[in-house]
Design a protein around this motif. Structure first.
Motif, PDB file in Angstrom:
ATOM      1  N   PHE A  57       0.818  -1.206   0.000  1.00 23.45           N
ATOM      2  CA  PHE A  57       0.000   0.000   0.000  1.00 23.45           C
ATOM      3  C   PHE A  57       0.856   1.263   0.000  1.00 23.45           C
ATOM      4  O   PHE A  57       0.609   2.200  -0.767  1.00 23.45           O
ATOM      5  N   TYR A  58       1.843   1.313   0.890  1.00 18.31           N
ATOM      6  CA  TYR A  58       2.669   2.511   0.982  1.00 18.31           C
ATOM      7  C   TYR A  58       3.715   2.592  -0.131  1.00 18.31           C
ATOM      8  O   TYR A  58       4.163   3.693  -0.465  1.00 18.31           O
ATOM      9  N   GLY A  59       4.115   1.439  -0.681  1.00 19.47           N
ATOM     10  CA  GLY A  59       5.207   1.437  -1.642  1.00 19.47           C
ATOM     11  C   GLY A  59       4.803   1.643  -3.091  1.00 19.47           C
ATOM     12  O   GLY A  59       5.540   2.264  -3.864  1.00 19.47           O
ATOM     13  N   LEU A  60       3.631   1.126  -3.492  1.00 13.92           N
ATOM     14  CA  LEU A  60       3.248   1.185  -4.907  1.00 13.92           C
ATOM     15  C   LEU A  60       3.163   2.614  -5.454  1.00 13.92           C
ATOM     16  O   LEU A  60       3.550   2.839  -6.607  1.00 13.92           O
ATOM     17  N   PRO A  61       2.661   3.602  -4.704  1.00 12.03           N
ATOM     18  CA  PRO A  61       2.644   4.957  -5.283  1.00 12.03           C
ATOM     19  C   PRO A  61       4.030   5.512  -5.587  1.00 12.03           C
ATOM     20  O   PRO A  61       4.166   6.415  -6.414  1.00 12.03           O
ATOM     21  N   TRP A  62       5.066   4.981  -4.907  1.00 17.21           N
ATOM     22  CA  TRP A  62       6.430   5.475  -5.131  1.00 17.21           C
ATOM     23  C   TRP A  62       7.163   4.675  -6.199  1.00 17.21           C
ATOM     24  O   TRP A  62       8.266   5.058  -6.597  1.00 17.21           O
ATOM     25  N   LEU A  63       6.593   3.562  -6.649  1.00 19.03           N
ATOM     26  CA  LEU A  63       7.277   2.706  -7.618  1.00 19.03           C
ATOM     27  C   LEU A  63       7.184   3.320  -9.011  1.00 19.03           C
ATOM     28  O   LEU A  63       6.094   3.444  -9.569  1.00 19.03           O
ATOM     29  N   PRO A  64       8.322   3.737  -9.613  1.00 18.13           N
ATOM     30  CA  PRO A  64       8.259   4.347 -10.958  1.00 18.13           C
ATOM     31  C   PRO A  64       8.020   3.288 -12.025  1.00 18.13           C
ATOM     32  O   PRO A  64       8.519   2.163 -11.948  1.00 18.13           O
ATOM     33  N   TRP A  65       7.247   3.684 -13.049  1.00 16.39           N
ATOM     34  CA  TRP A  65       6.921   2.759 -14.136  1.00 16.39           C
ATOM     35  C   TRP A  65       6.623   3.584 -15.389  1.00 16.39           C
ATOM     36  O   TRP A  65       5.646   4.312 -15.425  1.00 16.39           O
ATOM     37  N   ASN A  66       7.474   3.476 -16.394  1.00 14.46           N
ATOM     38  CA  ASN A  66       7.300   4.234 -17.642  1.00 14.46           C
ATOM     39  C   ASN A  66       7.186   5.743 -17.384  1.00 14.46           C
ATOM     40  O   ASN A  66       6.381   6.443 -18.013  1.00 14.46           O
ATOM     41  N   GLY A  67       7.968   6.229 -16.424  1.00 20.05           N
ATOM     42  CA  GLY A  67       7.969   7.653 -16.149  1.00 20.05           C
ATOM     43  C   GLY A  67       6.810   8.148 -15.309  1.00 20.05           C
ATOM     44  O   GLY A  67       6.583   9.362 -15.233  1.00 20.05           O
ATOM     45  N   ARG A  68       6.061   7.260 -14.663  1.00 19.85           N
ATOM     46  CA  ARG A  68       4.927   7.619 -13.807  1.00 19.85           C
ATOM     47  C   ARG A  68       4.815   6.550 -12.740  1.00 19.85           C
ATOM     48  O   ARG A  68       5.497   5.533 -12.789  1.00 19.85           O
ATOM     49  N   PRO A  69       3.953   6.742 -11.723  1.00 22.91           N
ATOM     50  CA  PRO A  69       3.784   5.682 -10.715  1.00 22.91           C
ATOM     51  C   PRO A  69       3.218   4.407 -11.342  1.00 22.91           C
ATOM     52  O   PRO A  69       2.482   4.450 -12.339  1.00 22.91           O
ATOM     53  N   ALA A  70       3.550   3.271 -10.757  1.00 25.74           N
ATOM     54  CA  ALA A  70       3.088   1.990 -11.296  1.00 25.74           C
ATOM     55  C   ALA A  70       1.572   1.899 -11.274  1.00 25.74           C
ATOM     56  O   ALA A  70       0.956   1.347 -12.193  1.00 25.74           O
ATOM     57  N   LEU A  71       0.943   2.421 -10.225  1.00 26.74           N
ATOM     58  CA  LEU A  71      -0.516   2.483 -10.139  1.00 26.74           C
ATOM     59  C   LEU A  71      -0.921   3.945 -10.018  1.00 26.74           C
ATOM     60  O   LEU A  71      -0.525   4.624  -9.061  1.00 26.74           O
ATOM     61  N   LEU A  72      -1.665   4.421 -10.994  1.00 26.04           N
ATOM     62  CA  LEU A  72      -2.102   5.817 -10.993  1.00 26.04           C
ATOM     63  C   LEU A  72      -3.489   5.886 -11.609  1.00 26.04           C
ATOM     64  O   LEU A  72      -3.698   5.475 -12.753  1.00 26.04           O
ATOM     65  N   PHE A  73      -4.434   6.407 -10.829  1.00 23.96           N
ATOM     66  CA  PHE A  73      -5.798   6.584 -11.313  1.00 23.96           C
ATOM     67  C   PHE A  73      -6.012   8.082 -11.524  1.00 23.96           C
ATOM     68  O   PHE A  73      -6.425   8.799 -10.601  1.00 23.96           O
ATOM     69  N   ASP A  74      -5.679   8.530 -12.733  1.00 23.21           N
ATOM     70  CA  ASP A  74      -5.703   9.952 -13.064  1.00 23.21           C
ATOM     71  C   ASP A  74      -7.133  10.335 -13.443  1.00 23.21           C
ATOM     72  O   ASP A  74      -7.535  10.229 -14.607  1.00 23.21           O
ATOM     73  N   LEU A  75      -7.912  10.784 -12.457  1.00 24.13           N
ATOM     74  CA  LEU A  75      -9.315  11.108 -12.703  1.00 24.13           C
ATOM     75  C   LEU A  75      -9.465  12.341 -13.587  1.00 24.13           C
ATOM     76  O   LEU A  75     -10.405  12.427 -14.387  1.00 24.13           O
ATOM     77  N   GLU A  76      -8.564  13.285 -13.448  1.00 28.71           N
ATOM     78  CA  GLU A  76      -8.671  14.508 -14.248  1.00 28.71           C
ATOM     79  C   GLU A  76      -8.482  14.219 -15.725  1.00 28.71           C
ATOM     80  O   GLU A  76      -9.230  14.706 -16.574  1.00 28.71           O
ATOM     81  N   ALA A  77      -7.481  13.399 -16.061  1.00 26.05           N
ATOM     82  CA  ALA A  77      -7.240  13.031 -17.453  1.00 26.05           C
ATOM     83  C   ALA A  77      -8.074  11.834 -17.896  1.00 26.05           C
ATOM     84  O   ALA A  77      -8.048  11.457 -19.068  1.00 26.05           O
ATOM     85  N   ARG A  78      -8.793  11.219 -16.941  1.00 28.30           N
ATOM     86  CA  ARG A  78      -9.637  10.041 -17.218  1.00 28.30           C
ATOM     87  C   ARG A  78      -8.813   8.906 -17.828  1.00 28.30           C
ATOM     88  O   ARG A  78      -9.166   8.299 -18.827  1.00 28.30           O
ATOM     89  N   ARG A  79      -7.679   8.650 -17.180  1.00 29.77           N
ATOM     90  CA  ARG A  79      -6.822   7.536 -17.570  1.00 29.77           C
ATOM     91  C   ARG A  79      -6.412   6.801 -16.301  1.00 29.77           C
ATOM     92  O   ARG A  79      -6.110   7.426 -15.288  1.00 29.77           O
TER      93      ARG A  79
END
Length: 487
Positions: A57-79
């Protein structure tokens, strides 16, 4: 035998008020539960799961992946980014499939293993365990905490309680910060916190989730499991006599004897193995007595098993007076927690078959998901028109979506009407995770339109071709539409 209904007879007016009125309390506050710290095999594995879940839980937001976090729910961009998987709101069907999989997984796991989820990996259990550890370190073990509760407010009590709540608040706010880090890149979020530039919604959710963790794990604790969690209420629909539970072996333990004067080791004694020490109750995070049988408050954490096994070790008696077992196994005196017969029973087989079918459909759908998507929208302003040299033209708007994080080069082909040409009036390239709205003109030469009925609606097929390249082999996607002829 006949029977008849007798009407209620009111009490006479001269009856005493106490006989005529009685208050029934629907809720009575119970004493605060201060569980005793326990050591043992199952406590060890419970802490393994605490570390595992919290590192995720605490680590995944910090894990880089393709230049972004490994798990990212970008609601503003709807991606929505899940490692290499990119999802859009149009992929809501996958969320539905995931929820169905989780539901059947819960049914299957509960039918076999009972409430192991609650005891080892439920967030409420995990954070309660963390908060109890902090409380134990600052205020002491159960007896010290009980004395602190019973005593008046002193400087020591104020210092200990204040320090405990500060640590609890820090854990809660860090949890809220990490939670929001799944929706806003956490490094940007950290910069916003340092410079006091967080948005209103980010501030709200950090505080809301942080104080929810603080309240649920620090104060409500077992009340969430007893009164708020629906799982405890409908688990009886998934339990049967072959479901794994934490059970007390009454055949071996009863009748109880106070103290250590237990049964003879040859098994001939008339006294039970339980010495009624009460440790199984003291270590229970929900405050139940497992010796009273299966109860909905039991979360299968096995703290009582560790406590009882420790007592049996000290007395030189066999472990397992309280153990993981099935109700059928306890009644039969079986030592094995689960047997092949208890696992491979009709309910479990049906759940397993449904799980396999849904999982296959879910994985297959993801594997066959196209790398690009195209939505075709006609220009409603001009359905069809004649342009220079008698050419018939229809105009469309194509919404092109790149469903990968690799650049794509595209082209449009049209089939279904001889002589029809496609002219894409915009870029034929899409960047990573990019969406474009591109005009498309379908043009029909006058000689090809000469033999067609005026005002006719003709079916055609547009083919979006992803050209072969570093992003993968050629891929073709067909979309049906219509071509109008002017009157």
């Amino acid at each position: 035998m006949s029977s008849r209904l007798e009407p209620f007879k009111p009490l006479p007016a001269e009856a005493a008020p106490a006989a005529r009125r009685k208050t029934i309390w629907m809720y009575a506050a119970g004493p605060k539960i201060q569980p005793k710290t326990v050591k043992g095999w199952f406590n060890h594995w419970r802490w393994v799961m605490v570390w595992f879940t919290q590192l995720l839980f605490y680590g995944l937001p910090w894990l880089p992946w393709n230049g972004r976090p490994a798990l990212l729910f970008d609601l503003e961009a709807r991606r929505f980014y899940i490692f290499d998987l990119l999802l859009y709101p149009q992929d809501f069907i996958y969320l539905t499939g995931l929820l169905i999989l989780c539901a059947y997984g819960l049914f299957l796991f509960t039918a076999v293993a009972g409430r192991q989820w609650c005891g080892y990996t439920c967030p409420q259990t995990v954070y309660t365990e963390i908060f109890l550890w902090v409380e134990h370190r600052i205020e002491g073990d159960r007896s010290a905490r009980l004395r602190l509760d019973a005593g008046g407010m002193t400087a020591e009590k104020l210092l200990r309680r204040g320090g405990k709540h500060l640590v609890w608040l820090a854990i809660g706010l860090w949890t809220g910060f990490s939670f929001v880090g799944y929706f806003t890149p956490i490094r940007e979020l950290g910069q916003g916190v340092l410079h006091l530039q967080l948005g209103s919604w980010e501030n709200f959710w950090v505080l809301f989730y942080g104080f929810s963790t603080y309240g649920n794990a620090g104060f409500m604790r077992e009340q969430v499991c007893k009164y708020m969690c629906p799982y405890a209420r409908f688990q009886s629909a998934m339990f049967d006599k072959d479901t794994l539970i934490v059970g007390y072996d009454a055949r071996r333990g009863e009748p109880r004897t106070l103290g250590v004067k237990g049964p003879a080791l040859d098994g001939s004694a008339s006294k039970g193995a339980c010495i009624d020490c009460g440790l199984c109750v003291q270590v229970c995070p929900t405050g139940i007595d497992i010796r009273q049988g299966l109860q909905y408050e039991c979360i299968s954490c096995a703290a009582c098993i560790d406590a009882c096994d420790g007592v049996m070790d000290k007395l030189g008696r066999p472990k397992g007076l309280i153990r993981y077992a099935t109700q059928r196994g306890l009644e039969a005196g079986e030592r094995a927690a689960l047997t092949l017969k208890s696992i491979f029973r009709p309910r479990v087989l049906v759940y397993s078959l449904v799980m396999v079918l849904i999982s296959a459909a879910f994985v297959g759908s993801l594997a066959l998901r196209p790398p690009v998507r195209m939505d075709v929208v006609r220009d409603r302003g001009v359905m069809a028109r004649e342009v220079e040299d008698g050419i018939v033209e229809n105009v469309y708007r194509l919404q092109l979506m790149n469903l990968t994080e690799q650049p794509q080069r595209l082209r449009i082909e049209v089939q279904g009407l001889p002589g029809l040409q496609a002219e894409l009036r915009g870029s034929a390239e899409l960047g990573p995770a990019e969406t474009h709205l591109v005009p498309l003109a379908l043009r029909l030469a006058p000689e090809a339109a000469a033999g067609l009925e005026r005002g006719a609606t003709l079916p055609v097929t547009l083919t979006l071709v992803r050209e072969a390249g570093p992003s993968g082999p050629e891929h073709r996607l067909d979309e049906a539409t219509t071509f109008y002829l002017p009157r």
